[in-house]
Design a protein around this motif. Structure first.
Motif, PDB file in Angstrom:
ATOM      1  N   ARG A   1      34.523  33.481  40.038  1.00  0.00           N
ATOM      2  CA  ARG A   1      36.321  33.545  39.539  1.00  0.00           C
ATOM      3  C   ARG A   1      37.015  34.869  39.594  1.00  0.00           C
ATOM      4  O   ARG A   1      37.906  34.967  39.730  1.00  0.00           O
ATOM      5  CB  ARG A   1      36.204  32.797  38.089  1.00  0.00           C
ATOM      6  CG  ARG A   1      36.025  31.295  38.056  1.00  0.00           C
ATOM      7  CD  ARG A   1      35.813  31.094  36.611  1.00  0.00           C
ATOM      8  NE  ARG A   1      36.784  31.404  35.617  1.00  0.00           N
ATOM      9  CZ  ARG A   1      36.860  31.429  34.704  1.00  0.00           C
ATOM     10  NH1 ARG A   1      35.742  31.194  33.876  1.00  0.00           N
ATOM     11  NH2 ARG A   1      37.971  31.859  33.879  1.00  0.00           N
ATOM     12  N   PHE A   2      36.148  35.810  39.233  1.00  0.00           N
ATOM     13  CA  PHE A   2      36.619  37.272  39.165  1.00  0.00           C
ATOM     14  C   PHE A   2      36.461  38.171  39.987  1.00  0.00           C
ATOM     15  O   PHE A   2      36.719  39.418  40.289  1.00  0.00           O
ATOM     16  CB  PHE A   2      36.212  37.778  37.815  1.00  0.00           C
ATOM     17  CG  PHE A   2      36.656  36.783  36.554  1.00  0.00           C
ATOM     18  CD1 PHE A   2      37.727  36.199  36.556  1.00  0.00           C
ATOM     19  CD2 PHE A   2      35.754  36.880  35.398  1.00  0.00           C
ATOM     20  CE1 PHE A   2      37.996  35.127  35.607  1.00  0.00           C
ATOM     21  CE2 PHE A   2      36.256  36.178  34.409  1.00  0.00           C
ATOM     22  CZ  PHE A   2      37.317  35.249  34.189  1.00  0.00           C
ATOM     23  N   SER A   3      35.606  37.988  41.189  1.00  0.00           N
ATOM     24  CA  SER A   3      35.462  39.072  41.885  1.00  0.00           C
ATOM     25  C   SER A   3      36.367  39.188  42.878  1.00  0.00           C
ATOM     26  O   SER A   3      37.080  38.418  43.520  1.00  0.00           O
ATOM     27  CB  SER A   3      34.084  38.612  43.045  1.00  0.00           C
ATOM     28  OG  SER A   3      33.740  39.445  44.191  1.00  0.00           O
ATOM     29  N   PRO A   4      36.648  40.701  42.977  1.00  0.00           N
ATOM     30  CA  PRO A   4      37.638  40.945  43.989  1.00  0.00           C
ATOM     31  C   PRO A   4      37.349  41.100  45.498  1.00  0.00           C
ATOM     32  O   PRO A   4      38.161  41.287  46.167  1.00  0.00           O
ATOM     33  CB  PRO A   4      38.124  42.259  43.406  1.00  0.00           C
ATOM     34  CG  PRO A   4      36.814  42.848  43.012  1.00  0.00           C
ATOM     35  CD  PRO A   4      36.278  41.733  42.236  1.00  0.00           C
TER      36      PRO A   4
ATOM     37  N   SER B   1      41.584  37.553  43.103  1.00  0.00           N
ATOM     38  CA  SER B   1      42.163  37.698  44.363  1.00  0.00           C
ATOM     39  C   SER B   1      43.543  36.930  44.757  1.00  0.00           C
ATOM     40  O   SER B   1      44.313  37.613  45.263  1.00  0.00           O
ATOM     41  CB  SER B   1      41.193  37.347  45.589  1.00  0.00           C
ATOM     42  OG  SER B   1      39.989  38.121  45.632  1.00  0.00           O
ATOM     43  N   ARG B   2      43.490  35.868  44.146  1.00  0.00           N
ATOM     44  CA  ARG B   2      44.708  35.058  44.251  1.00  0.00           C
ATOM     45  C   ARG B   2      45.884  35.767  43.518  1.00  0.00           C
ATOM     46  O   ARG B   2      46.858  35.653  43.824  1.00  0.00           O
ATOM     47  CB  ARG B   2      44.481  33.730  43.801  1.00  0.00           C
ATOM     48  CG  ARG B   2      43.619  32.671  44.806  1.00  0.00           C
ATOM     49  CD  ARG B   2      43.035  31.376  44.153  1.00  0.00           C
ATOM     50  NE  ARG B   2      44.273  30.742  44.102  1.00  0.00           N
ATOM     51  CZ  ARG B   2      44.613  29.745  43.137  1.00  0.00           C
ATOM     52  NH1 ARG B   2      43.170  29.625  42.161  1.00  0.00           N
ATOM     53  NH2 ARG B   2      45.507  29.076  43.095  1.00  0.00           N
ATOM     54  N   LEU B   3      45.409  36.153  42.287  1.00  0.00           N
ATOM     55  CA  LEU B   3      46.649  36.891  41.395  1.00  0.00           C
ATOM     56  C   LEU B   3      46.880  38.063  42.048  1.00  0.00           C
ATOM     57  O   LEU B   3      48.331  38.274  42.098  1.00  0.00           O
ATOM     58  CB  LEU B   3      45.992  37.102  40.135  1.00  0.00           C
ATOM     59  CG  LEU B   3      46.716  37.965  39.267  1.00  0.00           C
ATOM     60  CD1 LEU B   3      48.012  37.305  38.767  1.00  0.00           C
ATOM     61  CD2 LEU B   3      45.890  38.492  37.867  1.00  0.00           C
TER      62      LEU B   3
ATOM     63  N   ALA C   1      51.214  35.119  36.399  1.00  0.00           N
ATOM     64  CA  ALA C   1      50.644  35.557  35.236  1.00  0.00           C
ATOM     65  C   ALA C   1      50.677  34.819  34.060  1.00  0.00           C
ATOM     66  O   ALA C   1      49.500  34.930  33.360  1.00  0.00           O
ATOM     67  CB  ALA C   1      51.520  37.071  35.046  1.00  0.00           C
ATOM     68  N   GLY C   2      51.399  33.873  33.715  1.00  0.00           N
ATOM     69  CA  GLY C   2      51.307  33.061  32.737  1.00  0.00           C
ATOM     70  C   GLY C   2      50.390  31.910  32.506  1.00  0.00           C
ATOM     71  O   GLY C   2      50.395  31.092  31.718  1.00  0.00           O
ATOM     72  N   ARG C   3      49.790  31.780  34.012  1.00  0.00           N
ATOM     73  CA  ARG C   3      49.143  30.461  34.004  1.00  0.00           C
ATOM     74  C   ARG C   3      47.463  30.803  34.416  1.00  0.00           C
ATOM     75  O   ARG C   3      46.998  30.162  35.037  1.00  0.00           O
ATOM     76  CB  ARG C   3      49.767  29.622  34.978  1.00  0.00           C
ATOM     77  CG  ARG C   3      51.063  29.085  34.977  1.00  0.00           C
ATOM     78  CD  ARG C   3      51.699  28.285  35.983  1.00  0.00           C
ATOM     79  NE  ARG C   3      50.851  27.048  36.274  1.00  0.00           N
ATOM     80  CZ  ARG C   3      50.974  26.296  37.239  1.00  0.00           C
ATOM     81  NH1 ARG C   3      51.902  26.538  38.129  1.00  0.00           N
ATOM     82  NH2 ARG C   3      50.084  25.207  37.486  1.00  0.00           N
ATOM     83  N   LEU C   4      47.092  32.054  34.092  1.00  0.00           N
ATOM     84  CA  LEU C   4      45.983  32.576  34.091  1.00  0.00           C
ATOM     85  C   LEU C   4      44.869  31.888  33.145  1.00  0.00           C
ATOM     86  O   LEU C   4      45.167  31.306  32.081  1.00  0.00           O
ATOM     87  CB  LEU C   4      45.560  33.890  34.014  1.00  0.00           C
ATOM     88  CG  LEU C   4      46.694  34.867  34.869  1.00  0.00           C
ATOM     89  CD1 LEU C   4      46.377  36.146  34.702  1.00  0.00           C
ATOM     90  CD2 LEU C   4      46.493  34.331  36.499  1.00  0.00           C
TER      91      LEU C   4
ATOM     92  N   ARG D   1      45.210  49.950  46.473  1.00  0.00           N
ATOM     93  CA  ARG D   1      43.989  49.035  46.353  1.00  0.00           C
ATOM     94  C   ARG D   1      44.386  47.794  45.778  1.00  0.00           C
ATOM     95  O   ARG D   1      45.314  47.531  44.865  1.00  0.00           O
ATOM     96  CB  ARG D   1      43.080  49.846  45.479  1.00  0.00           C
ATOM     97  CG  ARG D   1      42.778  51.360  45.969  1.00  0.00           C
ATOM     98  CD  ARG D   1      41.543  52.255  45.298  1.00  0.00           C
ATOM     99  NE  ARG D   1      41.151  53.394  45.882  1.00  0.00           N
ATOM    100  CZ  ARG D   1      40.163  53.824  45.784  1.00  0.00           C
ATOM    101  NH1 ARG D   1      38.967  53.414  44.775  1.00  0.00           N
ATOM    102  NH2 ARG D   1      39.892  55.073  46.248  1.00  0.00           N
ATOM    103  N   ARG D   2      43.229  46.918  45.835  1.00  0.00           N
ATOM    104  CA  ARG D   2      43.163  45.638  45.484  1.00  0.00           C
ATOM    105  C   ARG D   2      43.018  45.709  43.917  1.00  0.00           C
ATOM    106  O   ARG D   2      42.416  46.596  43.298  1.00  0.00           O
ATOM    107  CB  ARG D   2      42.197  44.768  45.889  1.00  0.00           C
ATOM    108  CG  ARG D   2      40.915  44.955  45.897  1.00  0.00           C
ATOM    109  CD  ARG D   2      39.978  44.052  46.508  1.00  0.00           C
ATOM    110  NE  ARG D   2      39.993  44.236  47.901  1.00  0.00           N
ATOM    111  CZ  ARG D   2      39.337  43.204  48.901  1.00  0.00           C
ATOM    112  NH1 ARG D   2      38.738  42.178  48.367  1.00  0.00           N
ATOM    113  NH2 ARG D   2      39.324  43.336  50.051  1.00  0.00           N
ATOM    114  N   LEU D   3      43.469  44.710  43.264  1.00  0.00           N
ATOM    115  CA  LEU D   3      42.984  44.552  41.796  1.00  0.00           C
ATOM    116  C   LEU D   3      41.670  44.493  41.543  1.00  0.00           C
ATOM    117  O   LEU D   3      40.976  43.564  42.322  1.00  0.00           O
ATOM    118  CB  LEU D   3      43.654  43.296  41.202  1.00  0.00           C
ATOM    119  CG  LEU D   3      43.419  43.038  39.840  1.00  0.00           C
ATOM    120  CD1 LEU D   3      43.757  43.944  38.711  1.00  0.00           C
ATOM    121  CD2 LEU D   3      43.922  41.431  39.467  1.00  0.00           C
TER     122      LEU D   3
END
Length: 248
Positions: A39-42, A50-52, A59-62, A91-93
């Motif tokens: 879920r959280f790996s960039p 990555s989708r965010l 951002a309100g639906r995370l 750089r990516r998040l």
């Protein structure tokens, strides 16, 4: 029980000394860590992070988990004046510096809920323990075959940020350049969520990060500067005479 799996790009080892601890609880722990990675790996194109980052999620639906992680990231960005920043230009998040400690701490809480009272959970060198005392080695920043300290912890966590595994991977968000001033910095704290994030944030700050980290409630620090000076806060829980002499 002893078990090791490779998750999130590093080995995670579990030792539980409680007789009769159920194997299903260990399955749950490693299942949770694999879920976090997915879920959280960039580095996974289909992850929530990555989708965010690509603007595909509002951002309100995370998920509650990612919302919590991003709030922690913002807390440390603000506390360091921008030295710690997971949204660097170009750089990516990348919230990994918070995700690792946060997720392993959640895993430790799963173990407690399943009845574990004495355990050691080691995630790539960052450690959460209970029911000690446990002794945790702090690797010498320039010699993989040596320790520069041994920490004794009963209930709590130990985390180290350094250059020796991944080179200059920690960036000072204020300058956009690799952080300088420290070779390694180890933090002990009540939870791995805080120990890991504080160690990384302090390393990003450079030499000033030692004082910053030691001022955090419940945190103690052992650091080696780029000039090979050892700095240890008075409450850092060194086992016996294992540490290099501090020069403050």
């Amino acid at each position: 029980m002893r078990r090791v799996e490779h998750v999130m790009g590093f080995p995670v080892s579990l030792r539980v000394d409680d007789a009769g601890f159920p194997g299903s609880a260990a399955d749950g722990l490693f299942g949770w860590l694999r879920e976090v990675d997915a879920r959280f790996s960039p580095f996974r194109e289909d992850s929530e992070v990555s989708r965010l980052d690509r603007g595909e999620l509002d951002a309100g639906r995370l998920s509650p988990g990612l919302t919590e992680v991003l709030a922690l990231c913002e807390r440390y960005r603000t506390a360091t004046g921008g030295a710690f920043d997971v949204r660097l230009p170009g750089r990516r998040l990348d919230p990994c510096a918070v995700v690792k400690g946060w997720s392993v701490q959640k895993g430790a809480e799963l173990l407690r809920a399943a009845g574990a009272r004495r355990f050691c959970l080691n995630a790539g060198g960052d450690v959460a323990v209970a029911g000690g005392p446990w002794r945790v080695g702090v690797r010498h920043p320039e010699d993989a075959g040596r320790l520069c300290a041994v920490v004794e912890v009963t209930d709590g966590a130990v985390a180290t940020s350094a250059r020796y595994e991944r080179g200059d991977h920690i960036v000072d968000g204020r300058t956009g350049r690799p952080a300088t001033g420290l070779l390694s910095l180890t933090v002990t704290a009540p939870t791995l969520t805080e120990a890991d994030a504080v160690a990384t944030a302090a390393f990003a700050l450079g030499r000033e990060g030692i004082d910053w980290a030691s001022a955090r409630p419940g945190c103690e620090v052992f650091a080696v500067t780029s000039h090979h000076r050892v700095v240890r806060t008075p409450g850092f829980p060194v086992a016996g005479d294992s540490a290099v002499r501090s020069r403050t």
